[in-house]
Write a protein that holds these residues in place. Structure first.
Motif, PDB file in Angstrom:
ATOM      1  N   GLU A  48       9.591  44.794 -29.403  1.00  0.00           N
ATOM      2  CA  GLU A  48      10.503  44.073 -28.508  1.00  0.00           C
ATOM      3  C   GLU A  48       9.754  43.141 -27.570  1.00  0.00           C
ATOM      4  O   GLU A  48      10.221  42.034 -27.280  1.00  0.00           O
ATOM      5  CB  GLU A  48      11.330  45.084 -27.710  1.00  0.00           C
ATOM      6  N   LYS A  49       8.580  43.546 -27.105  1.00  0.00           N
ATOM      7  CA  LYS A  49       7.816  42.705 -26.188  1.00  0.00           C
ATOM      8  C   LYS A  49       7.128  41.547 -26.899  1.00  0.00           C
ATOM      9  O   LYS A  49       7.060  40.434 -26.379  1.00  0.00           O
ATOM     10  CB  LYS A  49       6.770  43.557 -25.460  1.00  0.00           C
TER      11      LYS A  49
ATOM     12  N   ARG B 157      11.811  58.454 -36.912  1.00  0.00           N
ATOM     13  CA  ARG B 157      11.976  57.505 -35.812  1.00  0.00           C
ATOM     14  C   ARG B 157      11.347  56.158 -36.162  1.00  0.00           C
ATOM     15  O   ARG B 157      11.937  55.094 -35.887  1.00  0.00           O
ATOM     16  CB  ARG B 157      11.342  58.080 -34.545  1.00  0.00           C
ATOM     17  N   ILE B 158      10.182  56.169 -36.801  1.00  0.00           N
ATOM     18  CA  ILE B 158       9.549  54.921 -37.246  1.00  0.00           C
ATOM     19  C   ILE B 158      10.477  54.177 -38.202  1.00  0.00           C
ATOM     20  O   ILE B 158      10.671  52.945 -38.087  1.00  0.00           O
ATOM     21  CB  ILE B 158       8.203  55.210 -37.941  1.00  0.00           C
ATOM     22  N   ARG B 159      11.054  54.899 -39.140  1.00  0.00           N
ATOM     23  CA  ARG B 159      11.960  54.278 -40.114  1.00  0.00           C
ATOM     24  C   ARG B 159      13.172  53.662 -39.412  1.00  0.00           C
ATOM     25  O   ARG B 159      13.601  52.537 -39.755  1.00  0.00           O
ATOM     26  CB  ARG B 159      12.400  55.333 -41.134  1.00  0.00           C
ATOM     27  N   GLU B 160      13.724  54.356 -38.443  1.00  0.00           N
ATOM     28  CA  GLU B 160      14.871  53.832 -37.686  1.00  0.00           C
ATOM     29  C   GLU B 160      14.504  52.557 -36.935  1.00  0.00           C
ATOM     30  O   GLU B 160      15.277  51.585 -36.912  1.00  0.00           O
ATOM     31  CB  GLU B 160      15.365  54.889 -36.696  1.00  0.00           C
ATOM     32  N   ILE B 161      13.334  52.558 -36.313  1.00  0.00           N
ATOM     33  CA  ILE B 161      12.896  51.390 -35.535  1.00  0.00           C
ATOM     34  C   ILE B 161      12.692  50.190 -36.446  1.00  0.00           C
ATOM     35  O   ILE B 161      13.125  49.067 -36.120  1.00  0.00           O
ATOM     36  CB  ILE B 161      11.601  51.723 -34.770  1.00  0.00           C
ATOM     37  N   CYS B 162      12.058  50.392 -37.586  1.00  0.00           N
ATOM     38  CA  CYS B 162      11.829  49.289 -38.513  1.00  0.00           C
ATOM     39  C   CYS B 162      13.158  48.718 -39.022  1.00  0.00           C
ATOM     40  O   CYS B 162      13.329  47.492 -39.108  1.00  0.00           O
ATOM     41  CB  CYS B 162      10.955  49.750 -39.679  1.00  0.00           C
ATOM     42  N   ASP B 163      14.093  49.593 -39.356  1.00  0.00           N
ATOM     43  CA  ASP B 163      15.414  49.126 -39.810  1.00  0.00           C
ATOM     44  C   ASP B 163      16.132  48.339 -38.710  1.00  0.00           C
ATOM     45  O   ASP B 163      16.726  47.282 -38.965  1.00  0.00           O
ATOM     46  CB  ASP B 163      16.272  50.314 -40.236  1.00  0.00           C
ATOM     47  N   LYS B 164      16.078  48.838 -37.508  1.00  0.00           N
ATOM     48  CA  LYS B 164      16.772  48.206 -36.381  1.00  0.00           C
ATOM     49  C   LYS B 164      16.256  46.798 -36.121  1.00  0.00           C
ATOM     50  O   LYS B 164      17.042  45.889 -35.807  1.00  0.00           O
ATOM     51  CB  LYS B 164      16.609  49.079 -35.141  1.00  0.00           C
ATOM     52  N   HIS B 165      14.943  46.587 -36.275  1.00  0.00           N
ATOM     53  CA  HIS B 165      14.334  45.308 -35.904  1.00  0.00           C
ATOM     54  C   HIS B 165      13.942  44.457 -37.115  1.00  0.00           C
ATOM     55  O   HIS B 165      13.220  43.460 -36.952  1.00  0.00           O
ATOM     56  CB  HIS B 165      13.115  45.569 -35.023  1.00  0.00           C
ATOM     57  N   ASN B 166      14.423  44.841 -38.295  1.00  0.00           N
ATOM     58  CA  ASN B 166      14.122  44.082 -39.521  1.00  0.00           C
ATOM     59  C   ASN B 166      12.623  43.926 -39.747  1.00  0.00           C
ATOM     60  O   ASN B 166      12.119  42.848 -40.111  1.00  0.00           O
ATOM     61  CB  ASN B 166      14.807  42.715 -39.492  1.00  0.00           C
ATOM     62  N   VAL B 167      11.904  44.994 -39.517  1.00  0.00           N
ATOM     63  CA  VAL B 167      10.458  45.049 -39.747  1.00  0.00           C
ATOM     64  C   VAL B 167      10.221  45.863 -41.016  1.00  0.00           C
ATOM     65  O   VAL B 167      10.766  46.960 -41.170  1.00  0.00           O
ATOM     66  CB  VAL B 167       9.742  45.698 -38.550  1.00  0.00           C
ATOM     67  N   LEU B 168       9.419  45.324 -41.938  1.00  0.00           N
ATOM     68  CA  LEU B 168       9.135  46.055 -43.164  1.00  0.00           C
ATOM     69  C   LEU B 168       8.122  47.163 -42.887  1.00  0.00           C
ATOM     70  O   LEU B 168       7.102  46.946 -42.225  1.00  0.00           O
ATOM     71  CB  LEU B 168       8.588  45.112 -44.238  1.00  0.00           C
ATOM     72  N   LEU B 169       8.397  48.331 -43.427  1.00  0.00           N
ATOM     73  CA  LEU B 169       7.495  49.472 -43.312  1.00  0.00           C
ATOM     74  C   LEU B 169       6.604  49.524 -44.552  1.00  0.00           C
ATOM     75  O   LEU B 169       7.083  49.750 -45.668  1.00  0.00           O
ATOM     76  CB  LEU B 169       8.294  50.767 -43.168  1.00  0.00           C
ATOM     77  N   ILE B 170       5.312  49.286 -44.349  1.00  0.00           N
ATOM     78  CA  ILE B 170       4.328  49.359 -45.426  1.00  0.00           C
ATOM     79  C   ILE B 170       3.569  50.674 -45.287  1.00  0.00           C
ATOM     80  O   ILE B 170       2.921  50.915 -44.268  1.00  0.00           O
ATOM     81  CB  ILE B 170       3.334  48.186 -45.363  1.00  0.00           C
ATOM     82  N   ILE B 171       3.657  51.518 -46.295  1.00  0.00           N
ATOM     83  CA  ILE B 171       2.909  52.770 -46.304  1.00  0.00           C
ATOM     84  C   ILE B 171       1.697  52.608 -47.227  1.00  0.00           C
ATOM     85  O   ILE B 171       1.843  52.296 -48.414  1.00  0.00           O
ATOM     86  CB  ILE B 171       3.774  53.955 -46.770  1.00  0.00           C
ATOM     87  N   ASP B 172       0.526  52.813 -46.668  1.00  0.00           N
ATOM     88  CA  ASP B 172      -0.718  52.798 -47.425  1.00  0.00           C
ATOM     89  C   ASP B 172      -1.002  54.227 -47.881  1.00  0.00           C
ATOM     90  O   ASP B 172      -1.453  55.059 -47.094  1.00  0.00           O
ATOM     91  CB  ASP B 172      -1.850  52.262 -46.534  1.00  0.00           C
TER      92      ASP B 172
END
Length: 490
Positions: free
Chosen positions: A256-257, A284-299
């Motif tokens: 957000e910042k 919680r990470i998954r929820e945040i990424c969905d909320k802000h349209n951020v792709l979650l990349i898992i290595d």
């Protein structure tokens, strides 16, 4: 896989009766970067190398030093190898080590006959497939990967190695989101190329490299034992606890910042020093990424293919990434191959070359990967790993209660970290004690990695028998006991 053999006895070297390192490591200052691997330029390493009283070994180590470009963590080398089979490495003197490191390619140990058979058959028919052509083996491999991933992960790209698929994932995230900024974790490792170290969190890889990829923001990882935001109510080693969710909340604060964030990249479980977040953290990470349209990349390059007791580590946390990166053990310890797996809705980069690698649809790599998956299924290694995990947890927690040098034990599946400290209250890292433990175990036929300078990482092959696993833990416990005596803990 292989019969149990007597380990730790060289065939043509002087017998080692005591750890030659203990008198050399006391009070040695920690002057090197220690985040990735054990340090190989200390007096302890020098003492170990001098103890290799074998002419062929010393000659090969000298030749290696003279011809290869020197770099941290691989020069000078630890020993020279002439064979590898099952769970064992064999050095030039004939001494055998149980390999509890394996650079994370050794889920099936070494030289698994089924993998060799399938690769050999592939070599005889189609050894290479140039770009612009496809082949049955590559298609079957991609189909099988989407099957074991489940959910929406149904689009695949192959590459020769893990670092390459990290680069492809970052490019895809930019293409999909039109945002180039990335959030990653401090102390993370995603590969050694310039783009990978840009999103990595280990200073030893960025040292002296100058400007790297712009737009990377790093946040503290969820750490149960020591961390940026410690929680006194934290319960180590319980994925159902929610005592680390505040680390996930900080991701939302940064998104957000900062603005313009396209992706968050992380390992589901950090491999190097074994940090295991809670399920609540990852949800919680998954929820945040969905909320802000951020792709979650898992290595999941080091931990995928069963090390967690699941095919892929994120499955242990009941989440699904937008992009999954796998490699290392995918090739069965024989052929380098890696893959990026994503969702059909992100299949929008038709005009962009995300990878375009020479060995993009390698028949040999895909044959090795298919064979690896078949072995894991046929030998029921996922269930076995979950059972072995309970056994290792019990044994290591028992040691933690018994030996004052062990400050923390944490892990999942067949990936465990044992953190050594000089004081359990202050949690002061026990660098010298960790090195002494390493070299004493090597003397007795057990090889593993030390991370952060004081975390013993134990990651045995998934095929290991319970008897060999117990034998390895006995070697480890004997070393810990001796270190406690020599360093005046008991």
């Amino acid at each position: 896989m292989t019969d149990s053999v007597e380990i730790g006895t060289p065939t043509d070297t002087k017998e080692v009766t005591a750890n030659p390192v203990l008198t050399r490591v006391l009070n040695e200052p920690a002057t090197h970067f220690r985040s990735e691997g054990d340090v190989n330029t200390t007096q302890a390493r020098q003492a170990w190398n001098e103890s290799l009283n074998h002419q062929t070994t010393q000659a090969l180590l000298r030749r290696d030093s003279e011809v290869f470009l020197h770099q941290a963590m691989s020069t000078p080398c630890l020993d020279s190898l002439e064979a590898a089979d099952g769970i064992y490495l064999q050095d030039s003197s004939g001494k055998k080590y149980m390999d509890f490191h394996g650079n994370n390619v050794h889920q099936l140990g070494y030289g698994h006959p089924h993998v060799i058979k399938k690769i050999t058959e592939q070599m005889a028919s189609l050894p290479f497939s140039p770009r612009r052509f496809t082949n049955e083996t590559a298609v079957q491999c991609a189909e099988k990967l989407t099957q074991i991933c489940g959910g929406e992960l149904n689009r695949v790209l192959f590459a020769p190695g893990g670092t390459s698929v990290i680069g492809m994932a970052l490019k895809l995230a930019r293409h999909v989101t039109n945002n180039f900024k990335v959030v990653s974790l401090w102390d993370s490792f995603h590969g050694a190329s310039l783009d990978a170290i840009s999103v990595g969190g280990e200073a030893c890889f960025r040292e002296g490299m100058g400007p790297l990829m712009a737009g990377v923001e790093r946040i503290p990882p969820a750490v149960s034992y020591r961390g940026a935001f410690p929680n006194p109510n934290a319960s180590n080693n319980d994925n159902n606890q929610a005592s680390d969710v505040h680390y996930a909340d900080y991701l939302e604060y940064v998104i957000e910042k900062e603005g313009g964030i396209g992706a968050f990249i992380a390992e589901a479980v950090r491999n190097t020093d074994v940090q295991v977040p809670s399920k609540a953290y990852w949800k919680r990470i998954r929820e945040i990424c969905d909320k802000h349209n951020v792709l979650l990349i898992i290595d999941d390059i080091p931990n995928g293919m069963g090390r967690s007791g699941e095919w892929f580590t994120h499955q242990a946390f009941d989440i699904e990434p937008d992009i999954l990166c796998i490699g290392k053990g995918l090739g069965g310890g024989l052929i380098p191959i890696a893959a990026m797996i994503t969702k059909d809705k992100f299949n929008t980069a038709t005009q962009v070359s995300l990878g375009h690698y020479t060995h993009e649809k390698s028949p040999l790599g895909c044959a090795a990967a298919l064979a690896t998956i078949e072995v894991i299924e046929q030998e029921k290694l996922l269930d076995k790993t979950q059972s072995d995990s309970k056994f290792m947890r019990e044994q290591l927690l028992r040691m933690k209660e018994k030996y004052p040098v062990i400050g923390d034990v944490r892990g999942i599946g067949l990936l465990w970290g044992v953190e050594l400290v000089t004081d359990k209250t202050a949690k002061t890292r026990a660098f010298d004690e960790a090195e002494a433990t390493l070299y004493q175990c090597l003397n007795n036929g057990l090889s593993f990695k030390v991370s952060q300078g004081n975390v013993i990482q134990l990651s045995p092959p998934l095929i290991i028998s319970r008897a060999d696993l117990q034998a390895a833990l006995n070697i480890f416990e004997n070393a810990i006991q001796q270190v406690c005596i020599d360093f005046n803990y008991i």
